[in-house]
Design an enzyme around this catalytic site. Structure first.
Site, PDB file in Angstrom:
ATOM      1  N   ASP A   9      40.206  51.902 101.015  1.00 28.47           N
ATOM      2  CA  ASP A   9      39.786  53.289 101.782  1.00 28.47           C
ATOM      3  C   ASP A   9      40.930  53.926 102.634  1.00 28.47           C
ATOM      4  O   ASP A   9      40.648  54.171 103.884  1.00 28.47           O
ATOM      5  CB  ASP A   9      38.495  53.184 102.559  1.00 28.47           C
ATOM      6  CG  ASP A   9      37.462  52.233 101.684  1.00 28.47           C
ATOM      7  OD1 ASP A   9      37.511  52.737 100.685  1.00 28.47           O
ATOM      8  OD2 ASP A   9      36.818  51.366 102.345  1.00 28.47           O
ATOM      9  N   GLU A  16      30.771  60.007  99.564  1.00 29.29           N
ATOM     10  CA  GLU A  16      31.137  59.131 100.880  1.00 29.29           C
ATOM     11  C   GLU A  16      32.504  59.496 101.166  1.00 29.29           C
ATOM     12  O   GLU A  16      33.280  60.381 100.646  1.00 29.29           O
ATOM     13  CB  GLU A  16      30.820  57.747 100.441  1.00 29.29           C
ATOM     14  CG  GLU A  16      31.731  57.147  99.293  1.00 29.29           C
ATOM     15  CD  GLU A  16      31.098  55.731  98.997  1.00 29.29           C
ATOM     16  OE1 GLU A  16      30.369  55.009  99.550  1.00 29.29           O
ATOM     17  OE2 GLU A  16      32.028  55.029  98.037  1.00 29.29           O
TER      18      GLU A  16
END
Length: 795
Positions: free
Chosen positions: A292, A458
């Protein structure tokens, strides 16, 4: 003298010389408050409630920032103290401490004068004659131990006369320093000259910003205000530290200048380099589990952070000049909170999808903890120190937080939801927070619904461009997903949507979740993101990006539909300069007083787990126990691990084992939900090398002992060779498998295979890791240990 004795003497001298070379150079600092380390917070106690509140303390000494200029081979030991003169520094034993702890080749920086010249402070005052004698003594004692003294004149005080001219406050003391340096032929950095010229140039008004000052009522530590013209705040201390660095360059203090970071060659991996050295790069730019990733640019520099979940230190911070060559420079979260909870492994919890931003001359990192809420930490310098974590918004299932400051000064956070905690996923929200980024001031408001076209949306990243608010967000799941872009004229929407990057016809599955950045000249746009590689974790890719009709197009859009495909190879970003090839450090010779930045524990660290004996050239891991009800290493907090660095590599370590009781062990482990380890064990009849495997460790299964070999020597070399194989899986994704083969050696030359191939399996939301550990079966009043000499990654 016999030939045998000569050989033994030669070997002993060789060992001594090798030890000296491996020992890090220490730079001791002897001086007063202008140089000394200062605390970052002071505690105030409420007189009525007794409640203690930490209040930021802004005073800084210039020695506090000196380590930022030196390589990792240098350990700065700042012994300087507030209020000390040469006389009190000696009488209180501080000077004796330096002399006792320094080694041949170390440096001692000596700067006094503020307190020596204070006639009104009789407990500190030192006459000019005694001042000279004390400096001469210090120089002689450093030289007697083979050290290198460096004298400094005292820094100037901020004192201007009625004509706005700087007034000298030190009298004859700086001249004495200059005379002594010349007589003893030692380097002298004229800090008075540098700082006097600096303050004179800045002038009365501008120079105030560098000193520790408050108006009445501005700071609770100084309710009546503070007008300090001697001590610096960080901005001033960093500037003064830079004057010292300039001084050692101008005076050609070669022993110190060669140790500066700017003169050090960057570490280059032996197993994965993205930059081909000819203007192109290959993906991934980081073949390691920096999950991420998020990136921001500050001037000519790029900074990255990534998810670290429950591993500590957490929130890695990486630096690059060209988006291809990255170095790991620190961590923003040494420990996670609450500390008691994260004292034991919390697999898959903790830090989820952080975002890094630079605002108002400070770095901010936000992240969501799915069980607590959204946290923030900030720092003036990306290398740290980072402020204590602040809970900006409490809530179950709040994840993937990204801050944003609008042109009107208002501040917001975009975030997602973890379905496992919130009971809902595939939606994005925005809330407003205080401009200082410490507290939410509105409820979260849903701004995008990913049902049904964009499931598991997300990882929101919030930007503004040409009057549009943009949310970059991944969707479709970690391994098979795509990259989505949303845009709206209002921060709360309504948002238009567009898929701007997908796998297409490439072999790069799930290309998504990352950061948009531009080059310093603003002419190129780029996107950093990850690809899930199963056991290898979420590796980092770099893709070109361009804007078409105010929509981003990421990768290469071969068919012109506005949705790009990721590249396997491409021309490097044009940042106006060619920078050296650099990669995160993987090897560790364990010859410094701190752990290498590549290492992480499975929980908040305990100081009793390890002793970094860099001066002796090893890392001592004390045998530690897992929890009473743990059947395997899944719940062992004390594993010292690093990320897999490449598809194919060999990890080797050398250590010596000193058990305290039977059934202690130490060794090399490949750790995931399945794991394998080669260990040296204390058994009934002495020592044994053992190979163990544990399948589905997260379900509490026990290790299986697959081989045991009795040995006599306590020093061993352990190795694991990792090689990649690739096949199409049931989800139609090209899945790599990390095949691991363990071996051992008793002489460091001949290695004997001890295992068949073990297929590594990733952890919870993280890739497989490799590392070392030392373990005992139960809590006792003492512990055995293993001294790890080194850990190396090679082809």
């Amino acid at each position: 003298m016999t030939a045998k004795k000569l050989i033994l003497i030669f070997l002993a001298l060789t060992l001594v010389l090798m030890s000296a070379r491996q020992r890090p150079v220490q730079v001791f600092m002897a001086g007063d408050s202008t140089m000394a380390n200062k605390v970052f917070y002071k505690t105030m106690t409420d007189s009525l409630t007794g409640e203690m509140t930490p209040v930021p303390f802004a005073e800084r000494g210039w020695g506090q920032y000196l380590s930022d200029f030196f390589s990792d081979d240098v350990v700065v030991r700042n012994i300087a103290k507030n209020g000390r003169s040469t006389r009190t520094f000696i009488s209180e034993g501080l000077w004796a401490q330096i002399i006792s702890e320094m080694h041949k080749g170390d440096f001692v920086i000596i700067q006094f004068g503020h307190n020596d010249s204070s006639l009104e402070k009789k407990d500190r005052y030192t006459s000019p004659e005694d001042y000279r004698a004390n400096l001469l003594r210090m120089i002689d004692e450093v030289k007697a131990k083979g050290g290198n003294p460096v004298l400094c004149t005292p820094v100037a005080r901020r004192k201007f006369d009625k004509d706005a001219k700087l007034v000298d406050m030190h009298g004859v003391y700086p001249d004495i320093v200059r005379e002594v340096a010349k007589a003893k032929r030692v380097p002298m950095i004229d800090m008075q000259k540098y700082t006097s010229e600096w303050l004179s140039a800045e002038g009365v008004s501008v120079s105030r910003q560098y000193f520790h000052k408050y108006a009445a009522g501005q700071n609770p530590l100084y309710p009546k205000g503070l007008d300090d013209n001697t001590h610096f705040v960080e901005k001033g201390a960093r500037r003064v530290a830079s004057f010292f660095i300039n001084g050692i360059k101008e005076n050609n203090v070669s022993g110190l200048t060669k140790l500066l970071k700017e003169n050090q060659k960057p570490y280059v991996s032996k197993v994965w380099v993205s930059d081909n050295g000819k203007g192109k790069y290959k993906n991934p730019v980081l073949y390691a589990d920096y999950s991420d990733p998020d990136v921001c640019r500050v001037g000519d520099d790029f900074y990255m952070t990534a998810s670290s979940f429950a591993n500590t230190p957490g929130l890695p911070v990486l630096h690059s000049k060209d988006l291809v060559n990255w170095t790991l420079i620190g961590h923003a979260a040494p420990k996670l909170i609450p500390e008691l909870l994260f004292k034991t492994p919390q697999h898959g919890n903790g830090v989820w999808a952080p975002a890094i931003r630079y605002h108002n001359n400070e770095f901010y990192i936000f992240y969501g903890d799915p069980d607590q809420g959204i946290f923030m930490t900030k720092a003036k310098n990306a290398r740290g120190p980072w402020s204590p974590l602040v809970l900006v918004k409490a809530g179950l299932g709040l994840i993937d937080a990204c801050p944003f400051w609008d042109e009107d000064g208002r501040a917001y956070v975009a975030h997602g939801y973890a379905g496992s905690r919130a009971g809902m996923k595939s939606v994005l929200a925005v809330f407003e927070m205080t401009p200082d980024a410490t507290q939410a001031i509105s409820e979260s408001r849903l701004v995008f619904d990913g049902h049904p076209d964009h499931p598991t949306v997300e990882g929101a990243k919030l930007y503004k461009r040409n009057g549009y608010y943009y949310i970059f967000a991944p969707a479709g799941g970690v391994k098979p997903g795509w990259q989505l872009a949303l845009r709206a004229r209002n921060i709360y929407g309504p948002y238009e949507e567009k898929i701007v990057m997908a796998q297409g016809k490439t072999d790069i599955n799930g290309p998504h979740q990352g950061a948009w950045v531009d080059t310093p000249d603003g002419k190129e746009d780029w996107f950093i993101h990850f690809q899930d590689k199963y056991a290898y974790g979420r590796v980092v890719h770099l893709n070109p990006m361009r804007w078409v009709n105010d929509w981003p197009v990421i990768g290469v859009d071969k068919d012109g539909d506005g949705c790009g495909e990721p590249v396997a190879e491409y021309t490097k970003p044009n940042v106006g300069k060619i920078y050296p090839i650099a990669t995160p450090v993987e090897d560790d010779e364990f010859d410094t007083s701190t752990l290498g930045l590549q290492w992480q524990w499975q929980a908040n660290a305990n100081e009793l787990w390890y002793y970094p004996a860099g001066e002796k050239g090893y890392l001592r891991l004390f045998a530690w126990q897992t929890s009473v009800d743990s059947a395997n290493l899944w719940h062992a907090p004390h594993l010292l691990l690093q990320k897999f660095p490449a598809p194919n590599f060999i990890a080797t370590t050398k250590f010596s084992f000193y058990p305290f009781k039977k059934n202690e062990r130490a060794g090399l482990v490949v750790m995931g939900r399945d794991y394998a380890a080669i260990t040296l064990d204390s058994v009934d009849n002495g020592l044994a090398i053992r190979y163990v495997v544990c399948r589905e460790a997260d379900k509490g299964n026990k290790e299986v002992l697959e081989k045991s070999i009795a040995v006599k020597d306590r020093t061993v070399w352990f190795r694991v060779e990792v090689s990649e194989s690739v096949a199409m899986n049931d989800d139609k994704i090209l899945q790599p498998t990390a095949n691991c083969t363990f071996s051992y050696s008793m002489d460091g030359k001949k290695f004997t295979k001890i295992s068949d191939s073990f297929d590594a399996f990733e952890g919870k939301w993280i890739g497989t890791k490799v590392g070392v550990f030392s373990q005992r079966p139960a809590l006792l009043n003492d512990s055995g240990y293993a001294d790890f000499d080194w850990f190396r990654i090679e082809k």
